[in-house]
Design a protein around this motif. Structure first.
Motif, PDB file in Angstrom:
ATOM      1  N   LEU A  67     -52.759  73.457 127.697  1.00 32.10           N
ATOM      2  CA  LEU A  67     -51.395  73.786 127.262  1.00 32.10           C
ATOM      3  C   LEU A  67     -50.363  72.829 127.843  1.00 32.10           C
ATOM      4  O   LEU A  67     -49.404  72.451 127.165  1.00 32.10           O
ATOM      5  N   THR A  68     -50.566  72.414 129.079  1.00 30.84           N
ATOM      6  CA  THR A  68     -49.650  71.452 129.698  1.00 30.84           C
ATOM      7  C   THR A  68     -49.752  70.102 128.995  1.00 30.84           C
ATOM      8  O   THR A  68     -48.741  69.456 128.711  1.00 30.84           O
ATOM      9  N   ALA A  69     -50.972  69.685 128.687  1.00 34.66           N
ATOM     10  CA  ALA A  69     -51.168  68.419 127.972  1.00 34.66           C
ATOM     11  C   ALA A  69     -50.591  68.508 126.562  1.00 34.66           C
ATOM     12  O   ALA A  69     -49.999  67.548 126.066  1.00 34.66           O
ATOM     13  N   PHE A  70     -50.745  69.660 125.931  1.00 34.18           N
ATOM     14  CA  PHE A  70     -50.164  69.879 124.605  1.00 34.18           C
ATOM     15  C   PHE A  70     -48.651  69.720 124.669  1.00 34.18           C
ATOM     16  O   PHE A  70     -48.055  68.976 123.884  1.00 34.18           O
ATOM     17  N   ALA A  71     -48.018  70.410 125.607  1.00 30.58           N
ATOM     18  CA  ALA A  71     -46.562  70.349 125.752  1.00 30.58           C
ATOM     19  C   ALA A  71     -46.093  68.933 126.072  1.00 30.58           C
ATOM     20  O   ALA A  71     -45.054  68.486 125.586  1.00 30.58           O
ATOM     21  N   ALA A  72     -46.874  68.225 126.875  1.00 34.83           N
ATOM     22  CA  ALA A  72     -46.490  66.860 127.266  1.00 34.83           C
ATOM     23  C   ALA A  72     -46.458  65.909 126.071  1.00 34.83           C
ATOM     24  O   ALA A  72     -45.741  64.911 126.107  1.00 34.83           O
ATOM     25  N   THR A  83     -45.352  66.717 123.147  1.00 33.92           N
ATOM     26  CA  THR A  83     -44.189  67.054 122.342  1.00 33.92           C
ATOM     27  C   THR A  83     -42.950  66.623 123.114  1.00 33.92           C
ATOM     28  O   THR A  83     -43.039  65.940 124.133  1.00 33.92           O
ATOM     29  N   LEU A  84     -41.807  67.042 122.664  1.00 34.41           N
ATOM     30  CA  LEU A  84     -40.568  66.697 123.368  1.00 34.41           C
ATOM     31  C   LEU A  84     -40.292  67.624 124.554  1.00 34.41           C
ATOM     32  O   LEU A  84     -39.299  67.449 125.248  1.00 34.41           O
ATOM     33  N   LEU A  85     -41.179  68.571 124.790  1.00 34.64           N
ATOM     34  CA  LEU A  85     -41.021  69.466 125.935  1.00 34.64           C
ATOM     35  C   LEU A  85     -41.335  68.721 127.232  1.00 34.64           C
ATOM     36  O   LEU A  85     -42.224  67.877 127.257  1.00 34.64           O
ATOM     37  N   ASP A 138     -44.413  59.467 121.767  1.00 36.02           N
ATOM     38  CA  ASP A 138     -44.123  60.625 120.907  1.00 36.02           C
ATOM     39  C   ASP A 138     -43.471  60.171 119.605  1.00 36.02           C
ATOM     40  O   ASP A 138     -43.777  60.683 118.531  1.00 36.02           O
ATOM     41  N   ALA A 139     -42.587  59.193 119.702  1.00 37.77           N
ATOM     42  CA  ALA A 139     -41.932  58.671 118.501  1.00 37.77           C
ATOM     43  C   ALA A 139     -42.953  58.013 117.569  1.00 37.77           C
ATOM     44  O   ALA A 139     -42.850  58.152 116.348  1.00 37.77           O
ATOM     45  N   LEU A 140     -43.928  57.312 118.139  1.00 38.80           N
ATOM     46  CA  LEU A 140     -44.961  56.688 117.309  1.00 38.80           C
ATOM     47  C   LEU A 140     -45.736  57.731 116.507  1.00 38.80           C
ATOM     48  O   LEU A 140     -46.016  57.525 115.326  1.00 38.80           O
TER      49      LEU A 140
END
Length: 150
Positions: free
Chosen positions: A8-13, A15-17, A101-103
């Motif tokens: 979950l931490t890797a998932f959030a990382a 994203t823009l979170l 993230d932008a890529l």
């Protein structure tokens, strides 16, 4: 439960979170966790987070005319042109802390086929987490007897 937290931490990382999965991964290396599973769950979570970015990117054209949309048409066109210069291979750099993230968002805007998107992003993310594991194991003074085997 720890692997789920890492996922979950890797998932959030991805994203823009604000999340720092590398810190959590590094801390978990010295505990009684399999290096293989640490690498796997961090890579899977971060890749899935990037897929969310790709899904959002695929929706950009629906909202770009709205006043609240945060990107101008000119900025969007510039990003498309930059992405086209290197193509879908640039998704291998989706792991980068600045711009990754932008890529993945632009990869969605450009409608990169999902299989290509996921494979390229997962390779980049997997290499990054492998490097983080290697770095922690080789610089943090982790005794080899305390490193669990896969």
């Amino acid at each position: 439960m720890a692997y789920l937290t890492l996922f979950l931490t890797a998932f959030a990382a991805a994203t823009l979170l604000p999340a720092y999965s590398e810190v959590m991964l590094g801390a978990m290396v010295t505990q009684d966790y399999s290096l293989w599973w640490l690498w796997f769950w961090a890579t899977a979570g971060n890749t899935l987070g990037s897929v969310v970015n790709g899904v959002i990117g695929r929706q950009v054209d629906r909202f770009k005319e709205k006043r609240w949309f945060p990107v101008t048409e000119e900025q969007l066109e510039k990003a498309r042109n930059r992405f086209n210069r290197y193509g879908q291979w640039s998704l291998l750099l989706g792991w980068m802390p600045l711009g990754g993230d932008a890529l993945t968002l632009i990869g969605g805007v450009m409608r990169v086929p999902w299989l290509n998107f996921v494979v390229l992003v997962a390779i980049g993310k997997g290499v990054r987490y492998g490097f983080v594991l290697w770095l922690v194991l080789n610089t943090a003074g982790v005794p080899s007897e305390s490193v669990p085997s896969p």
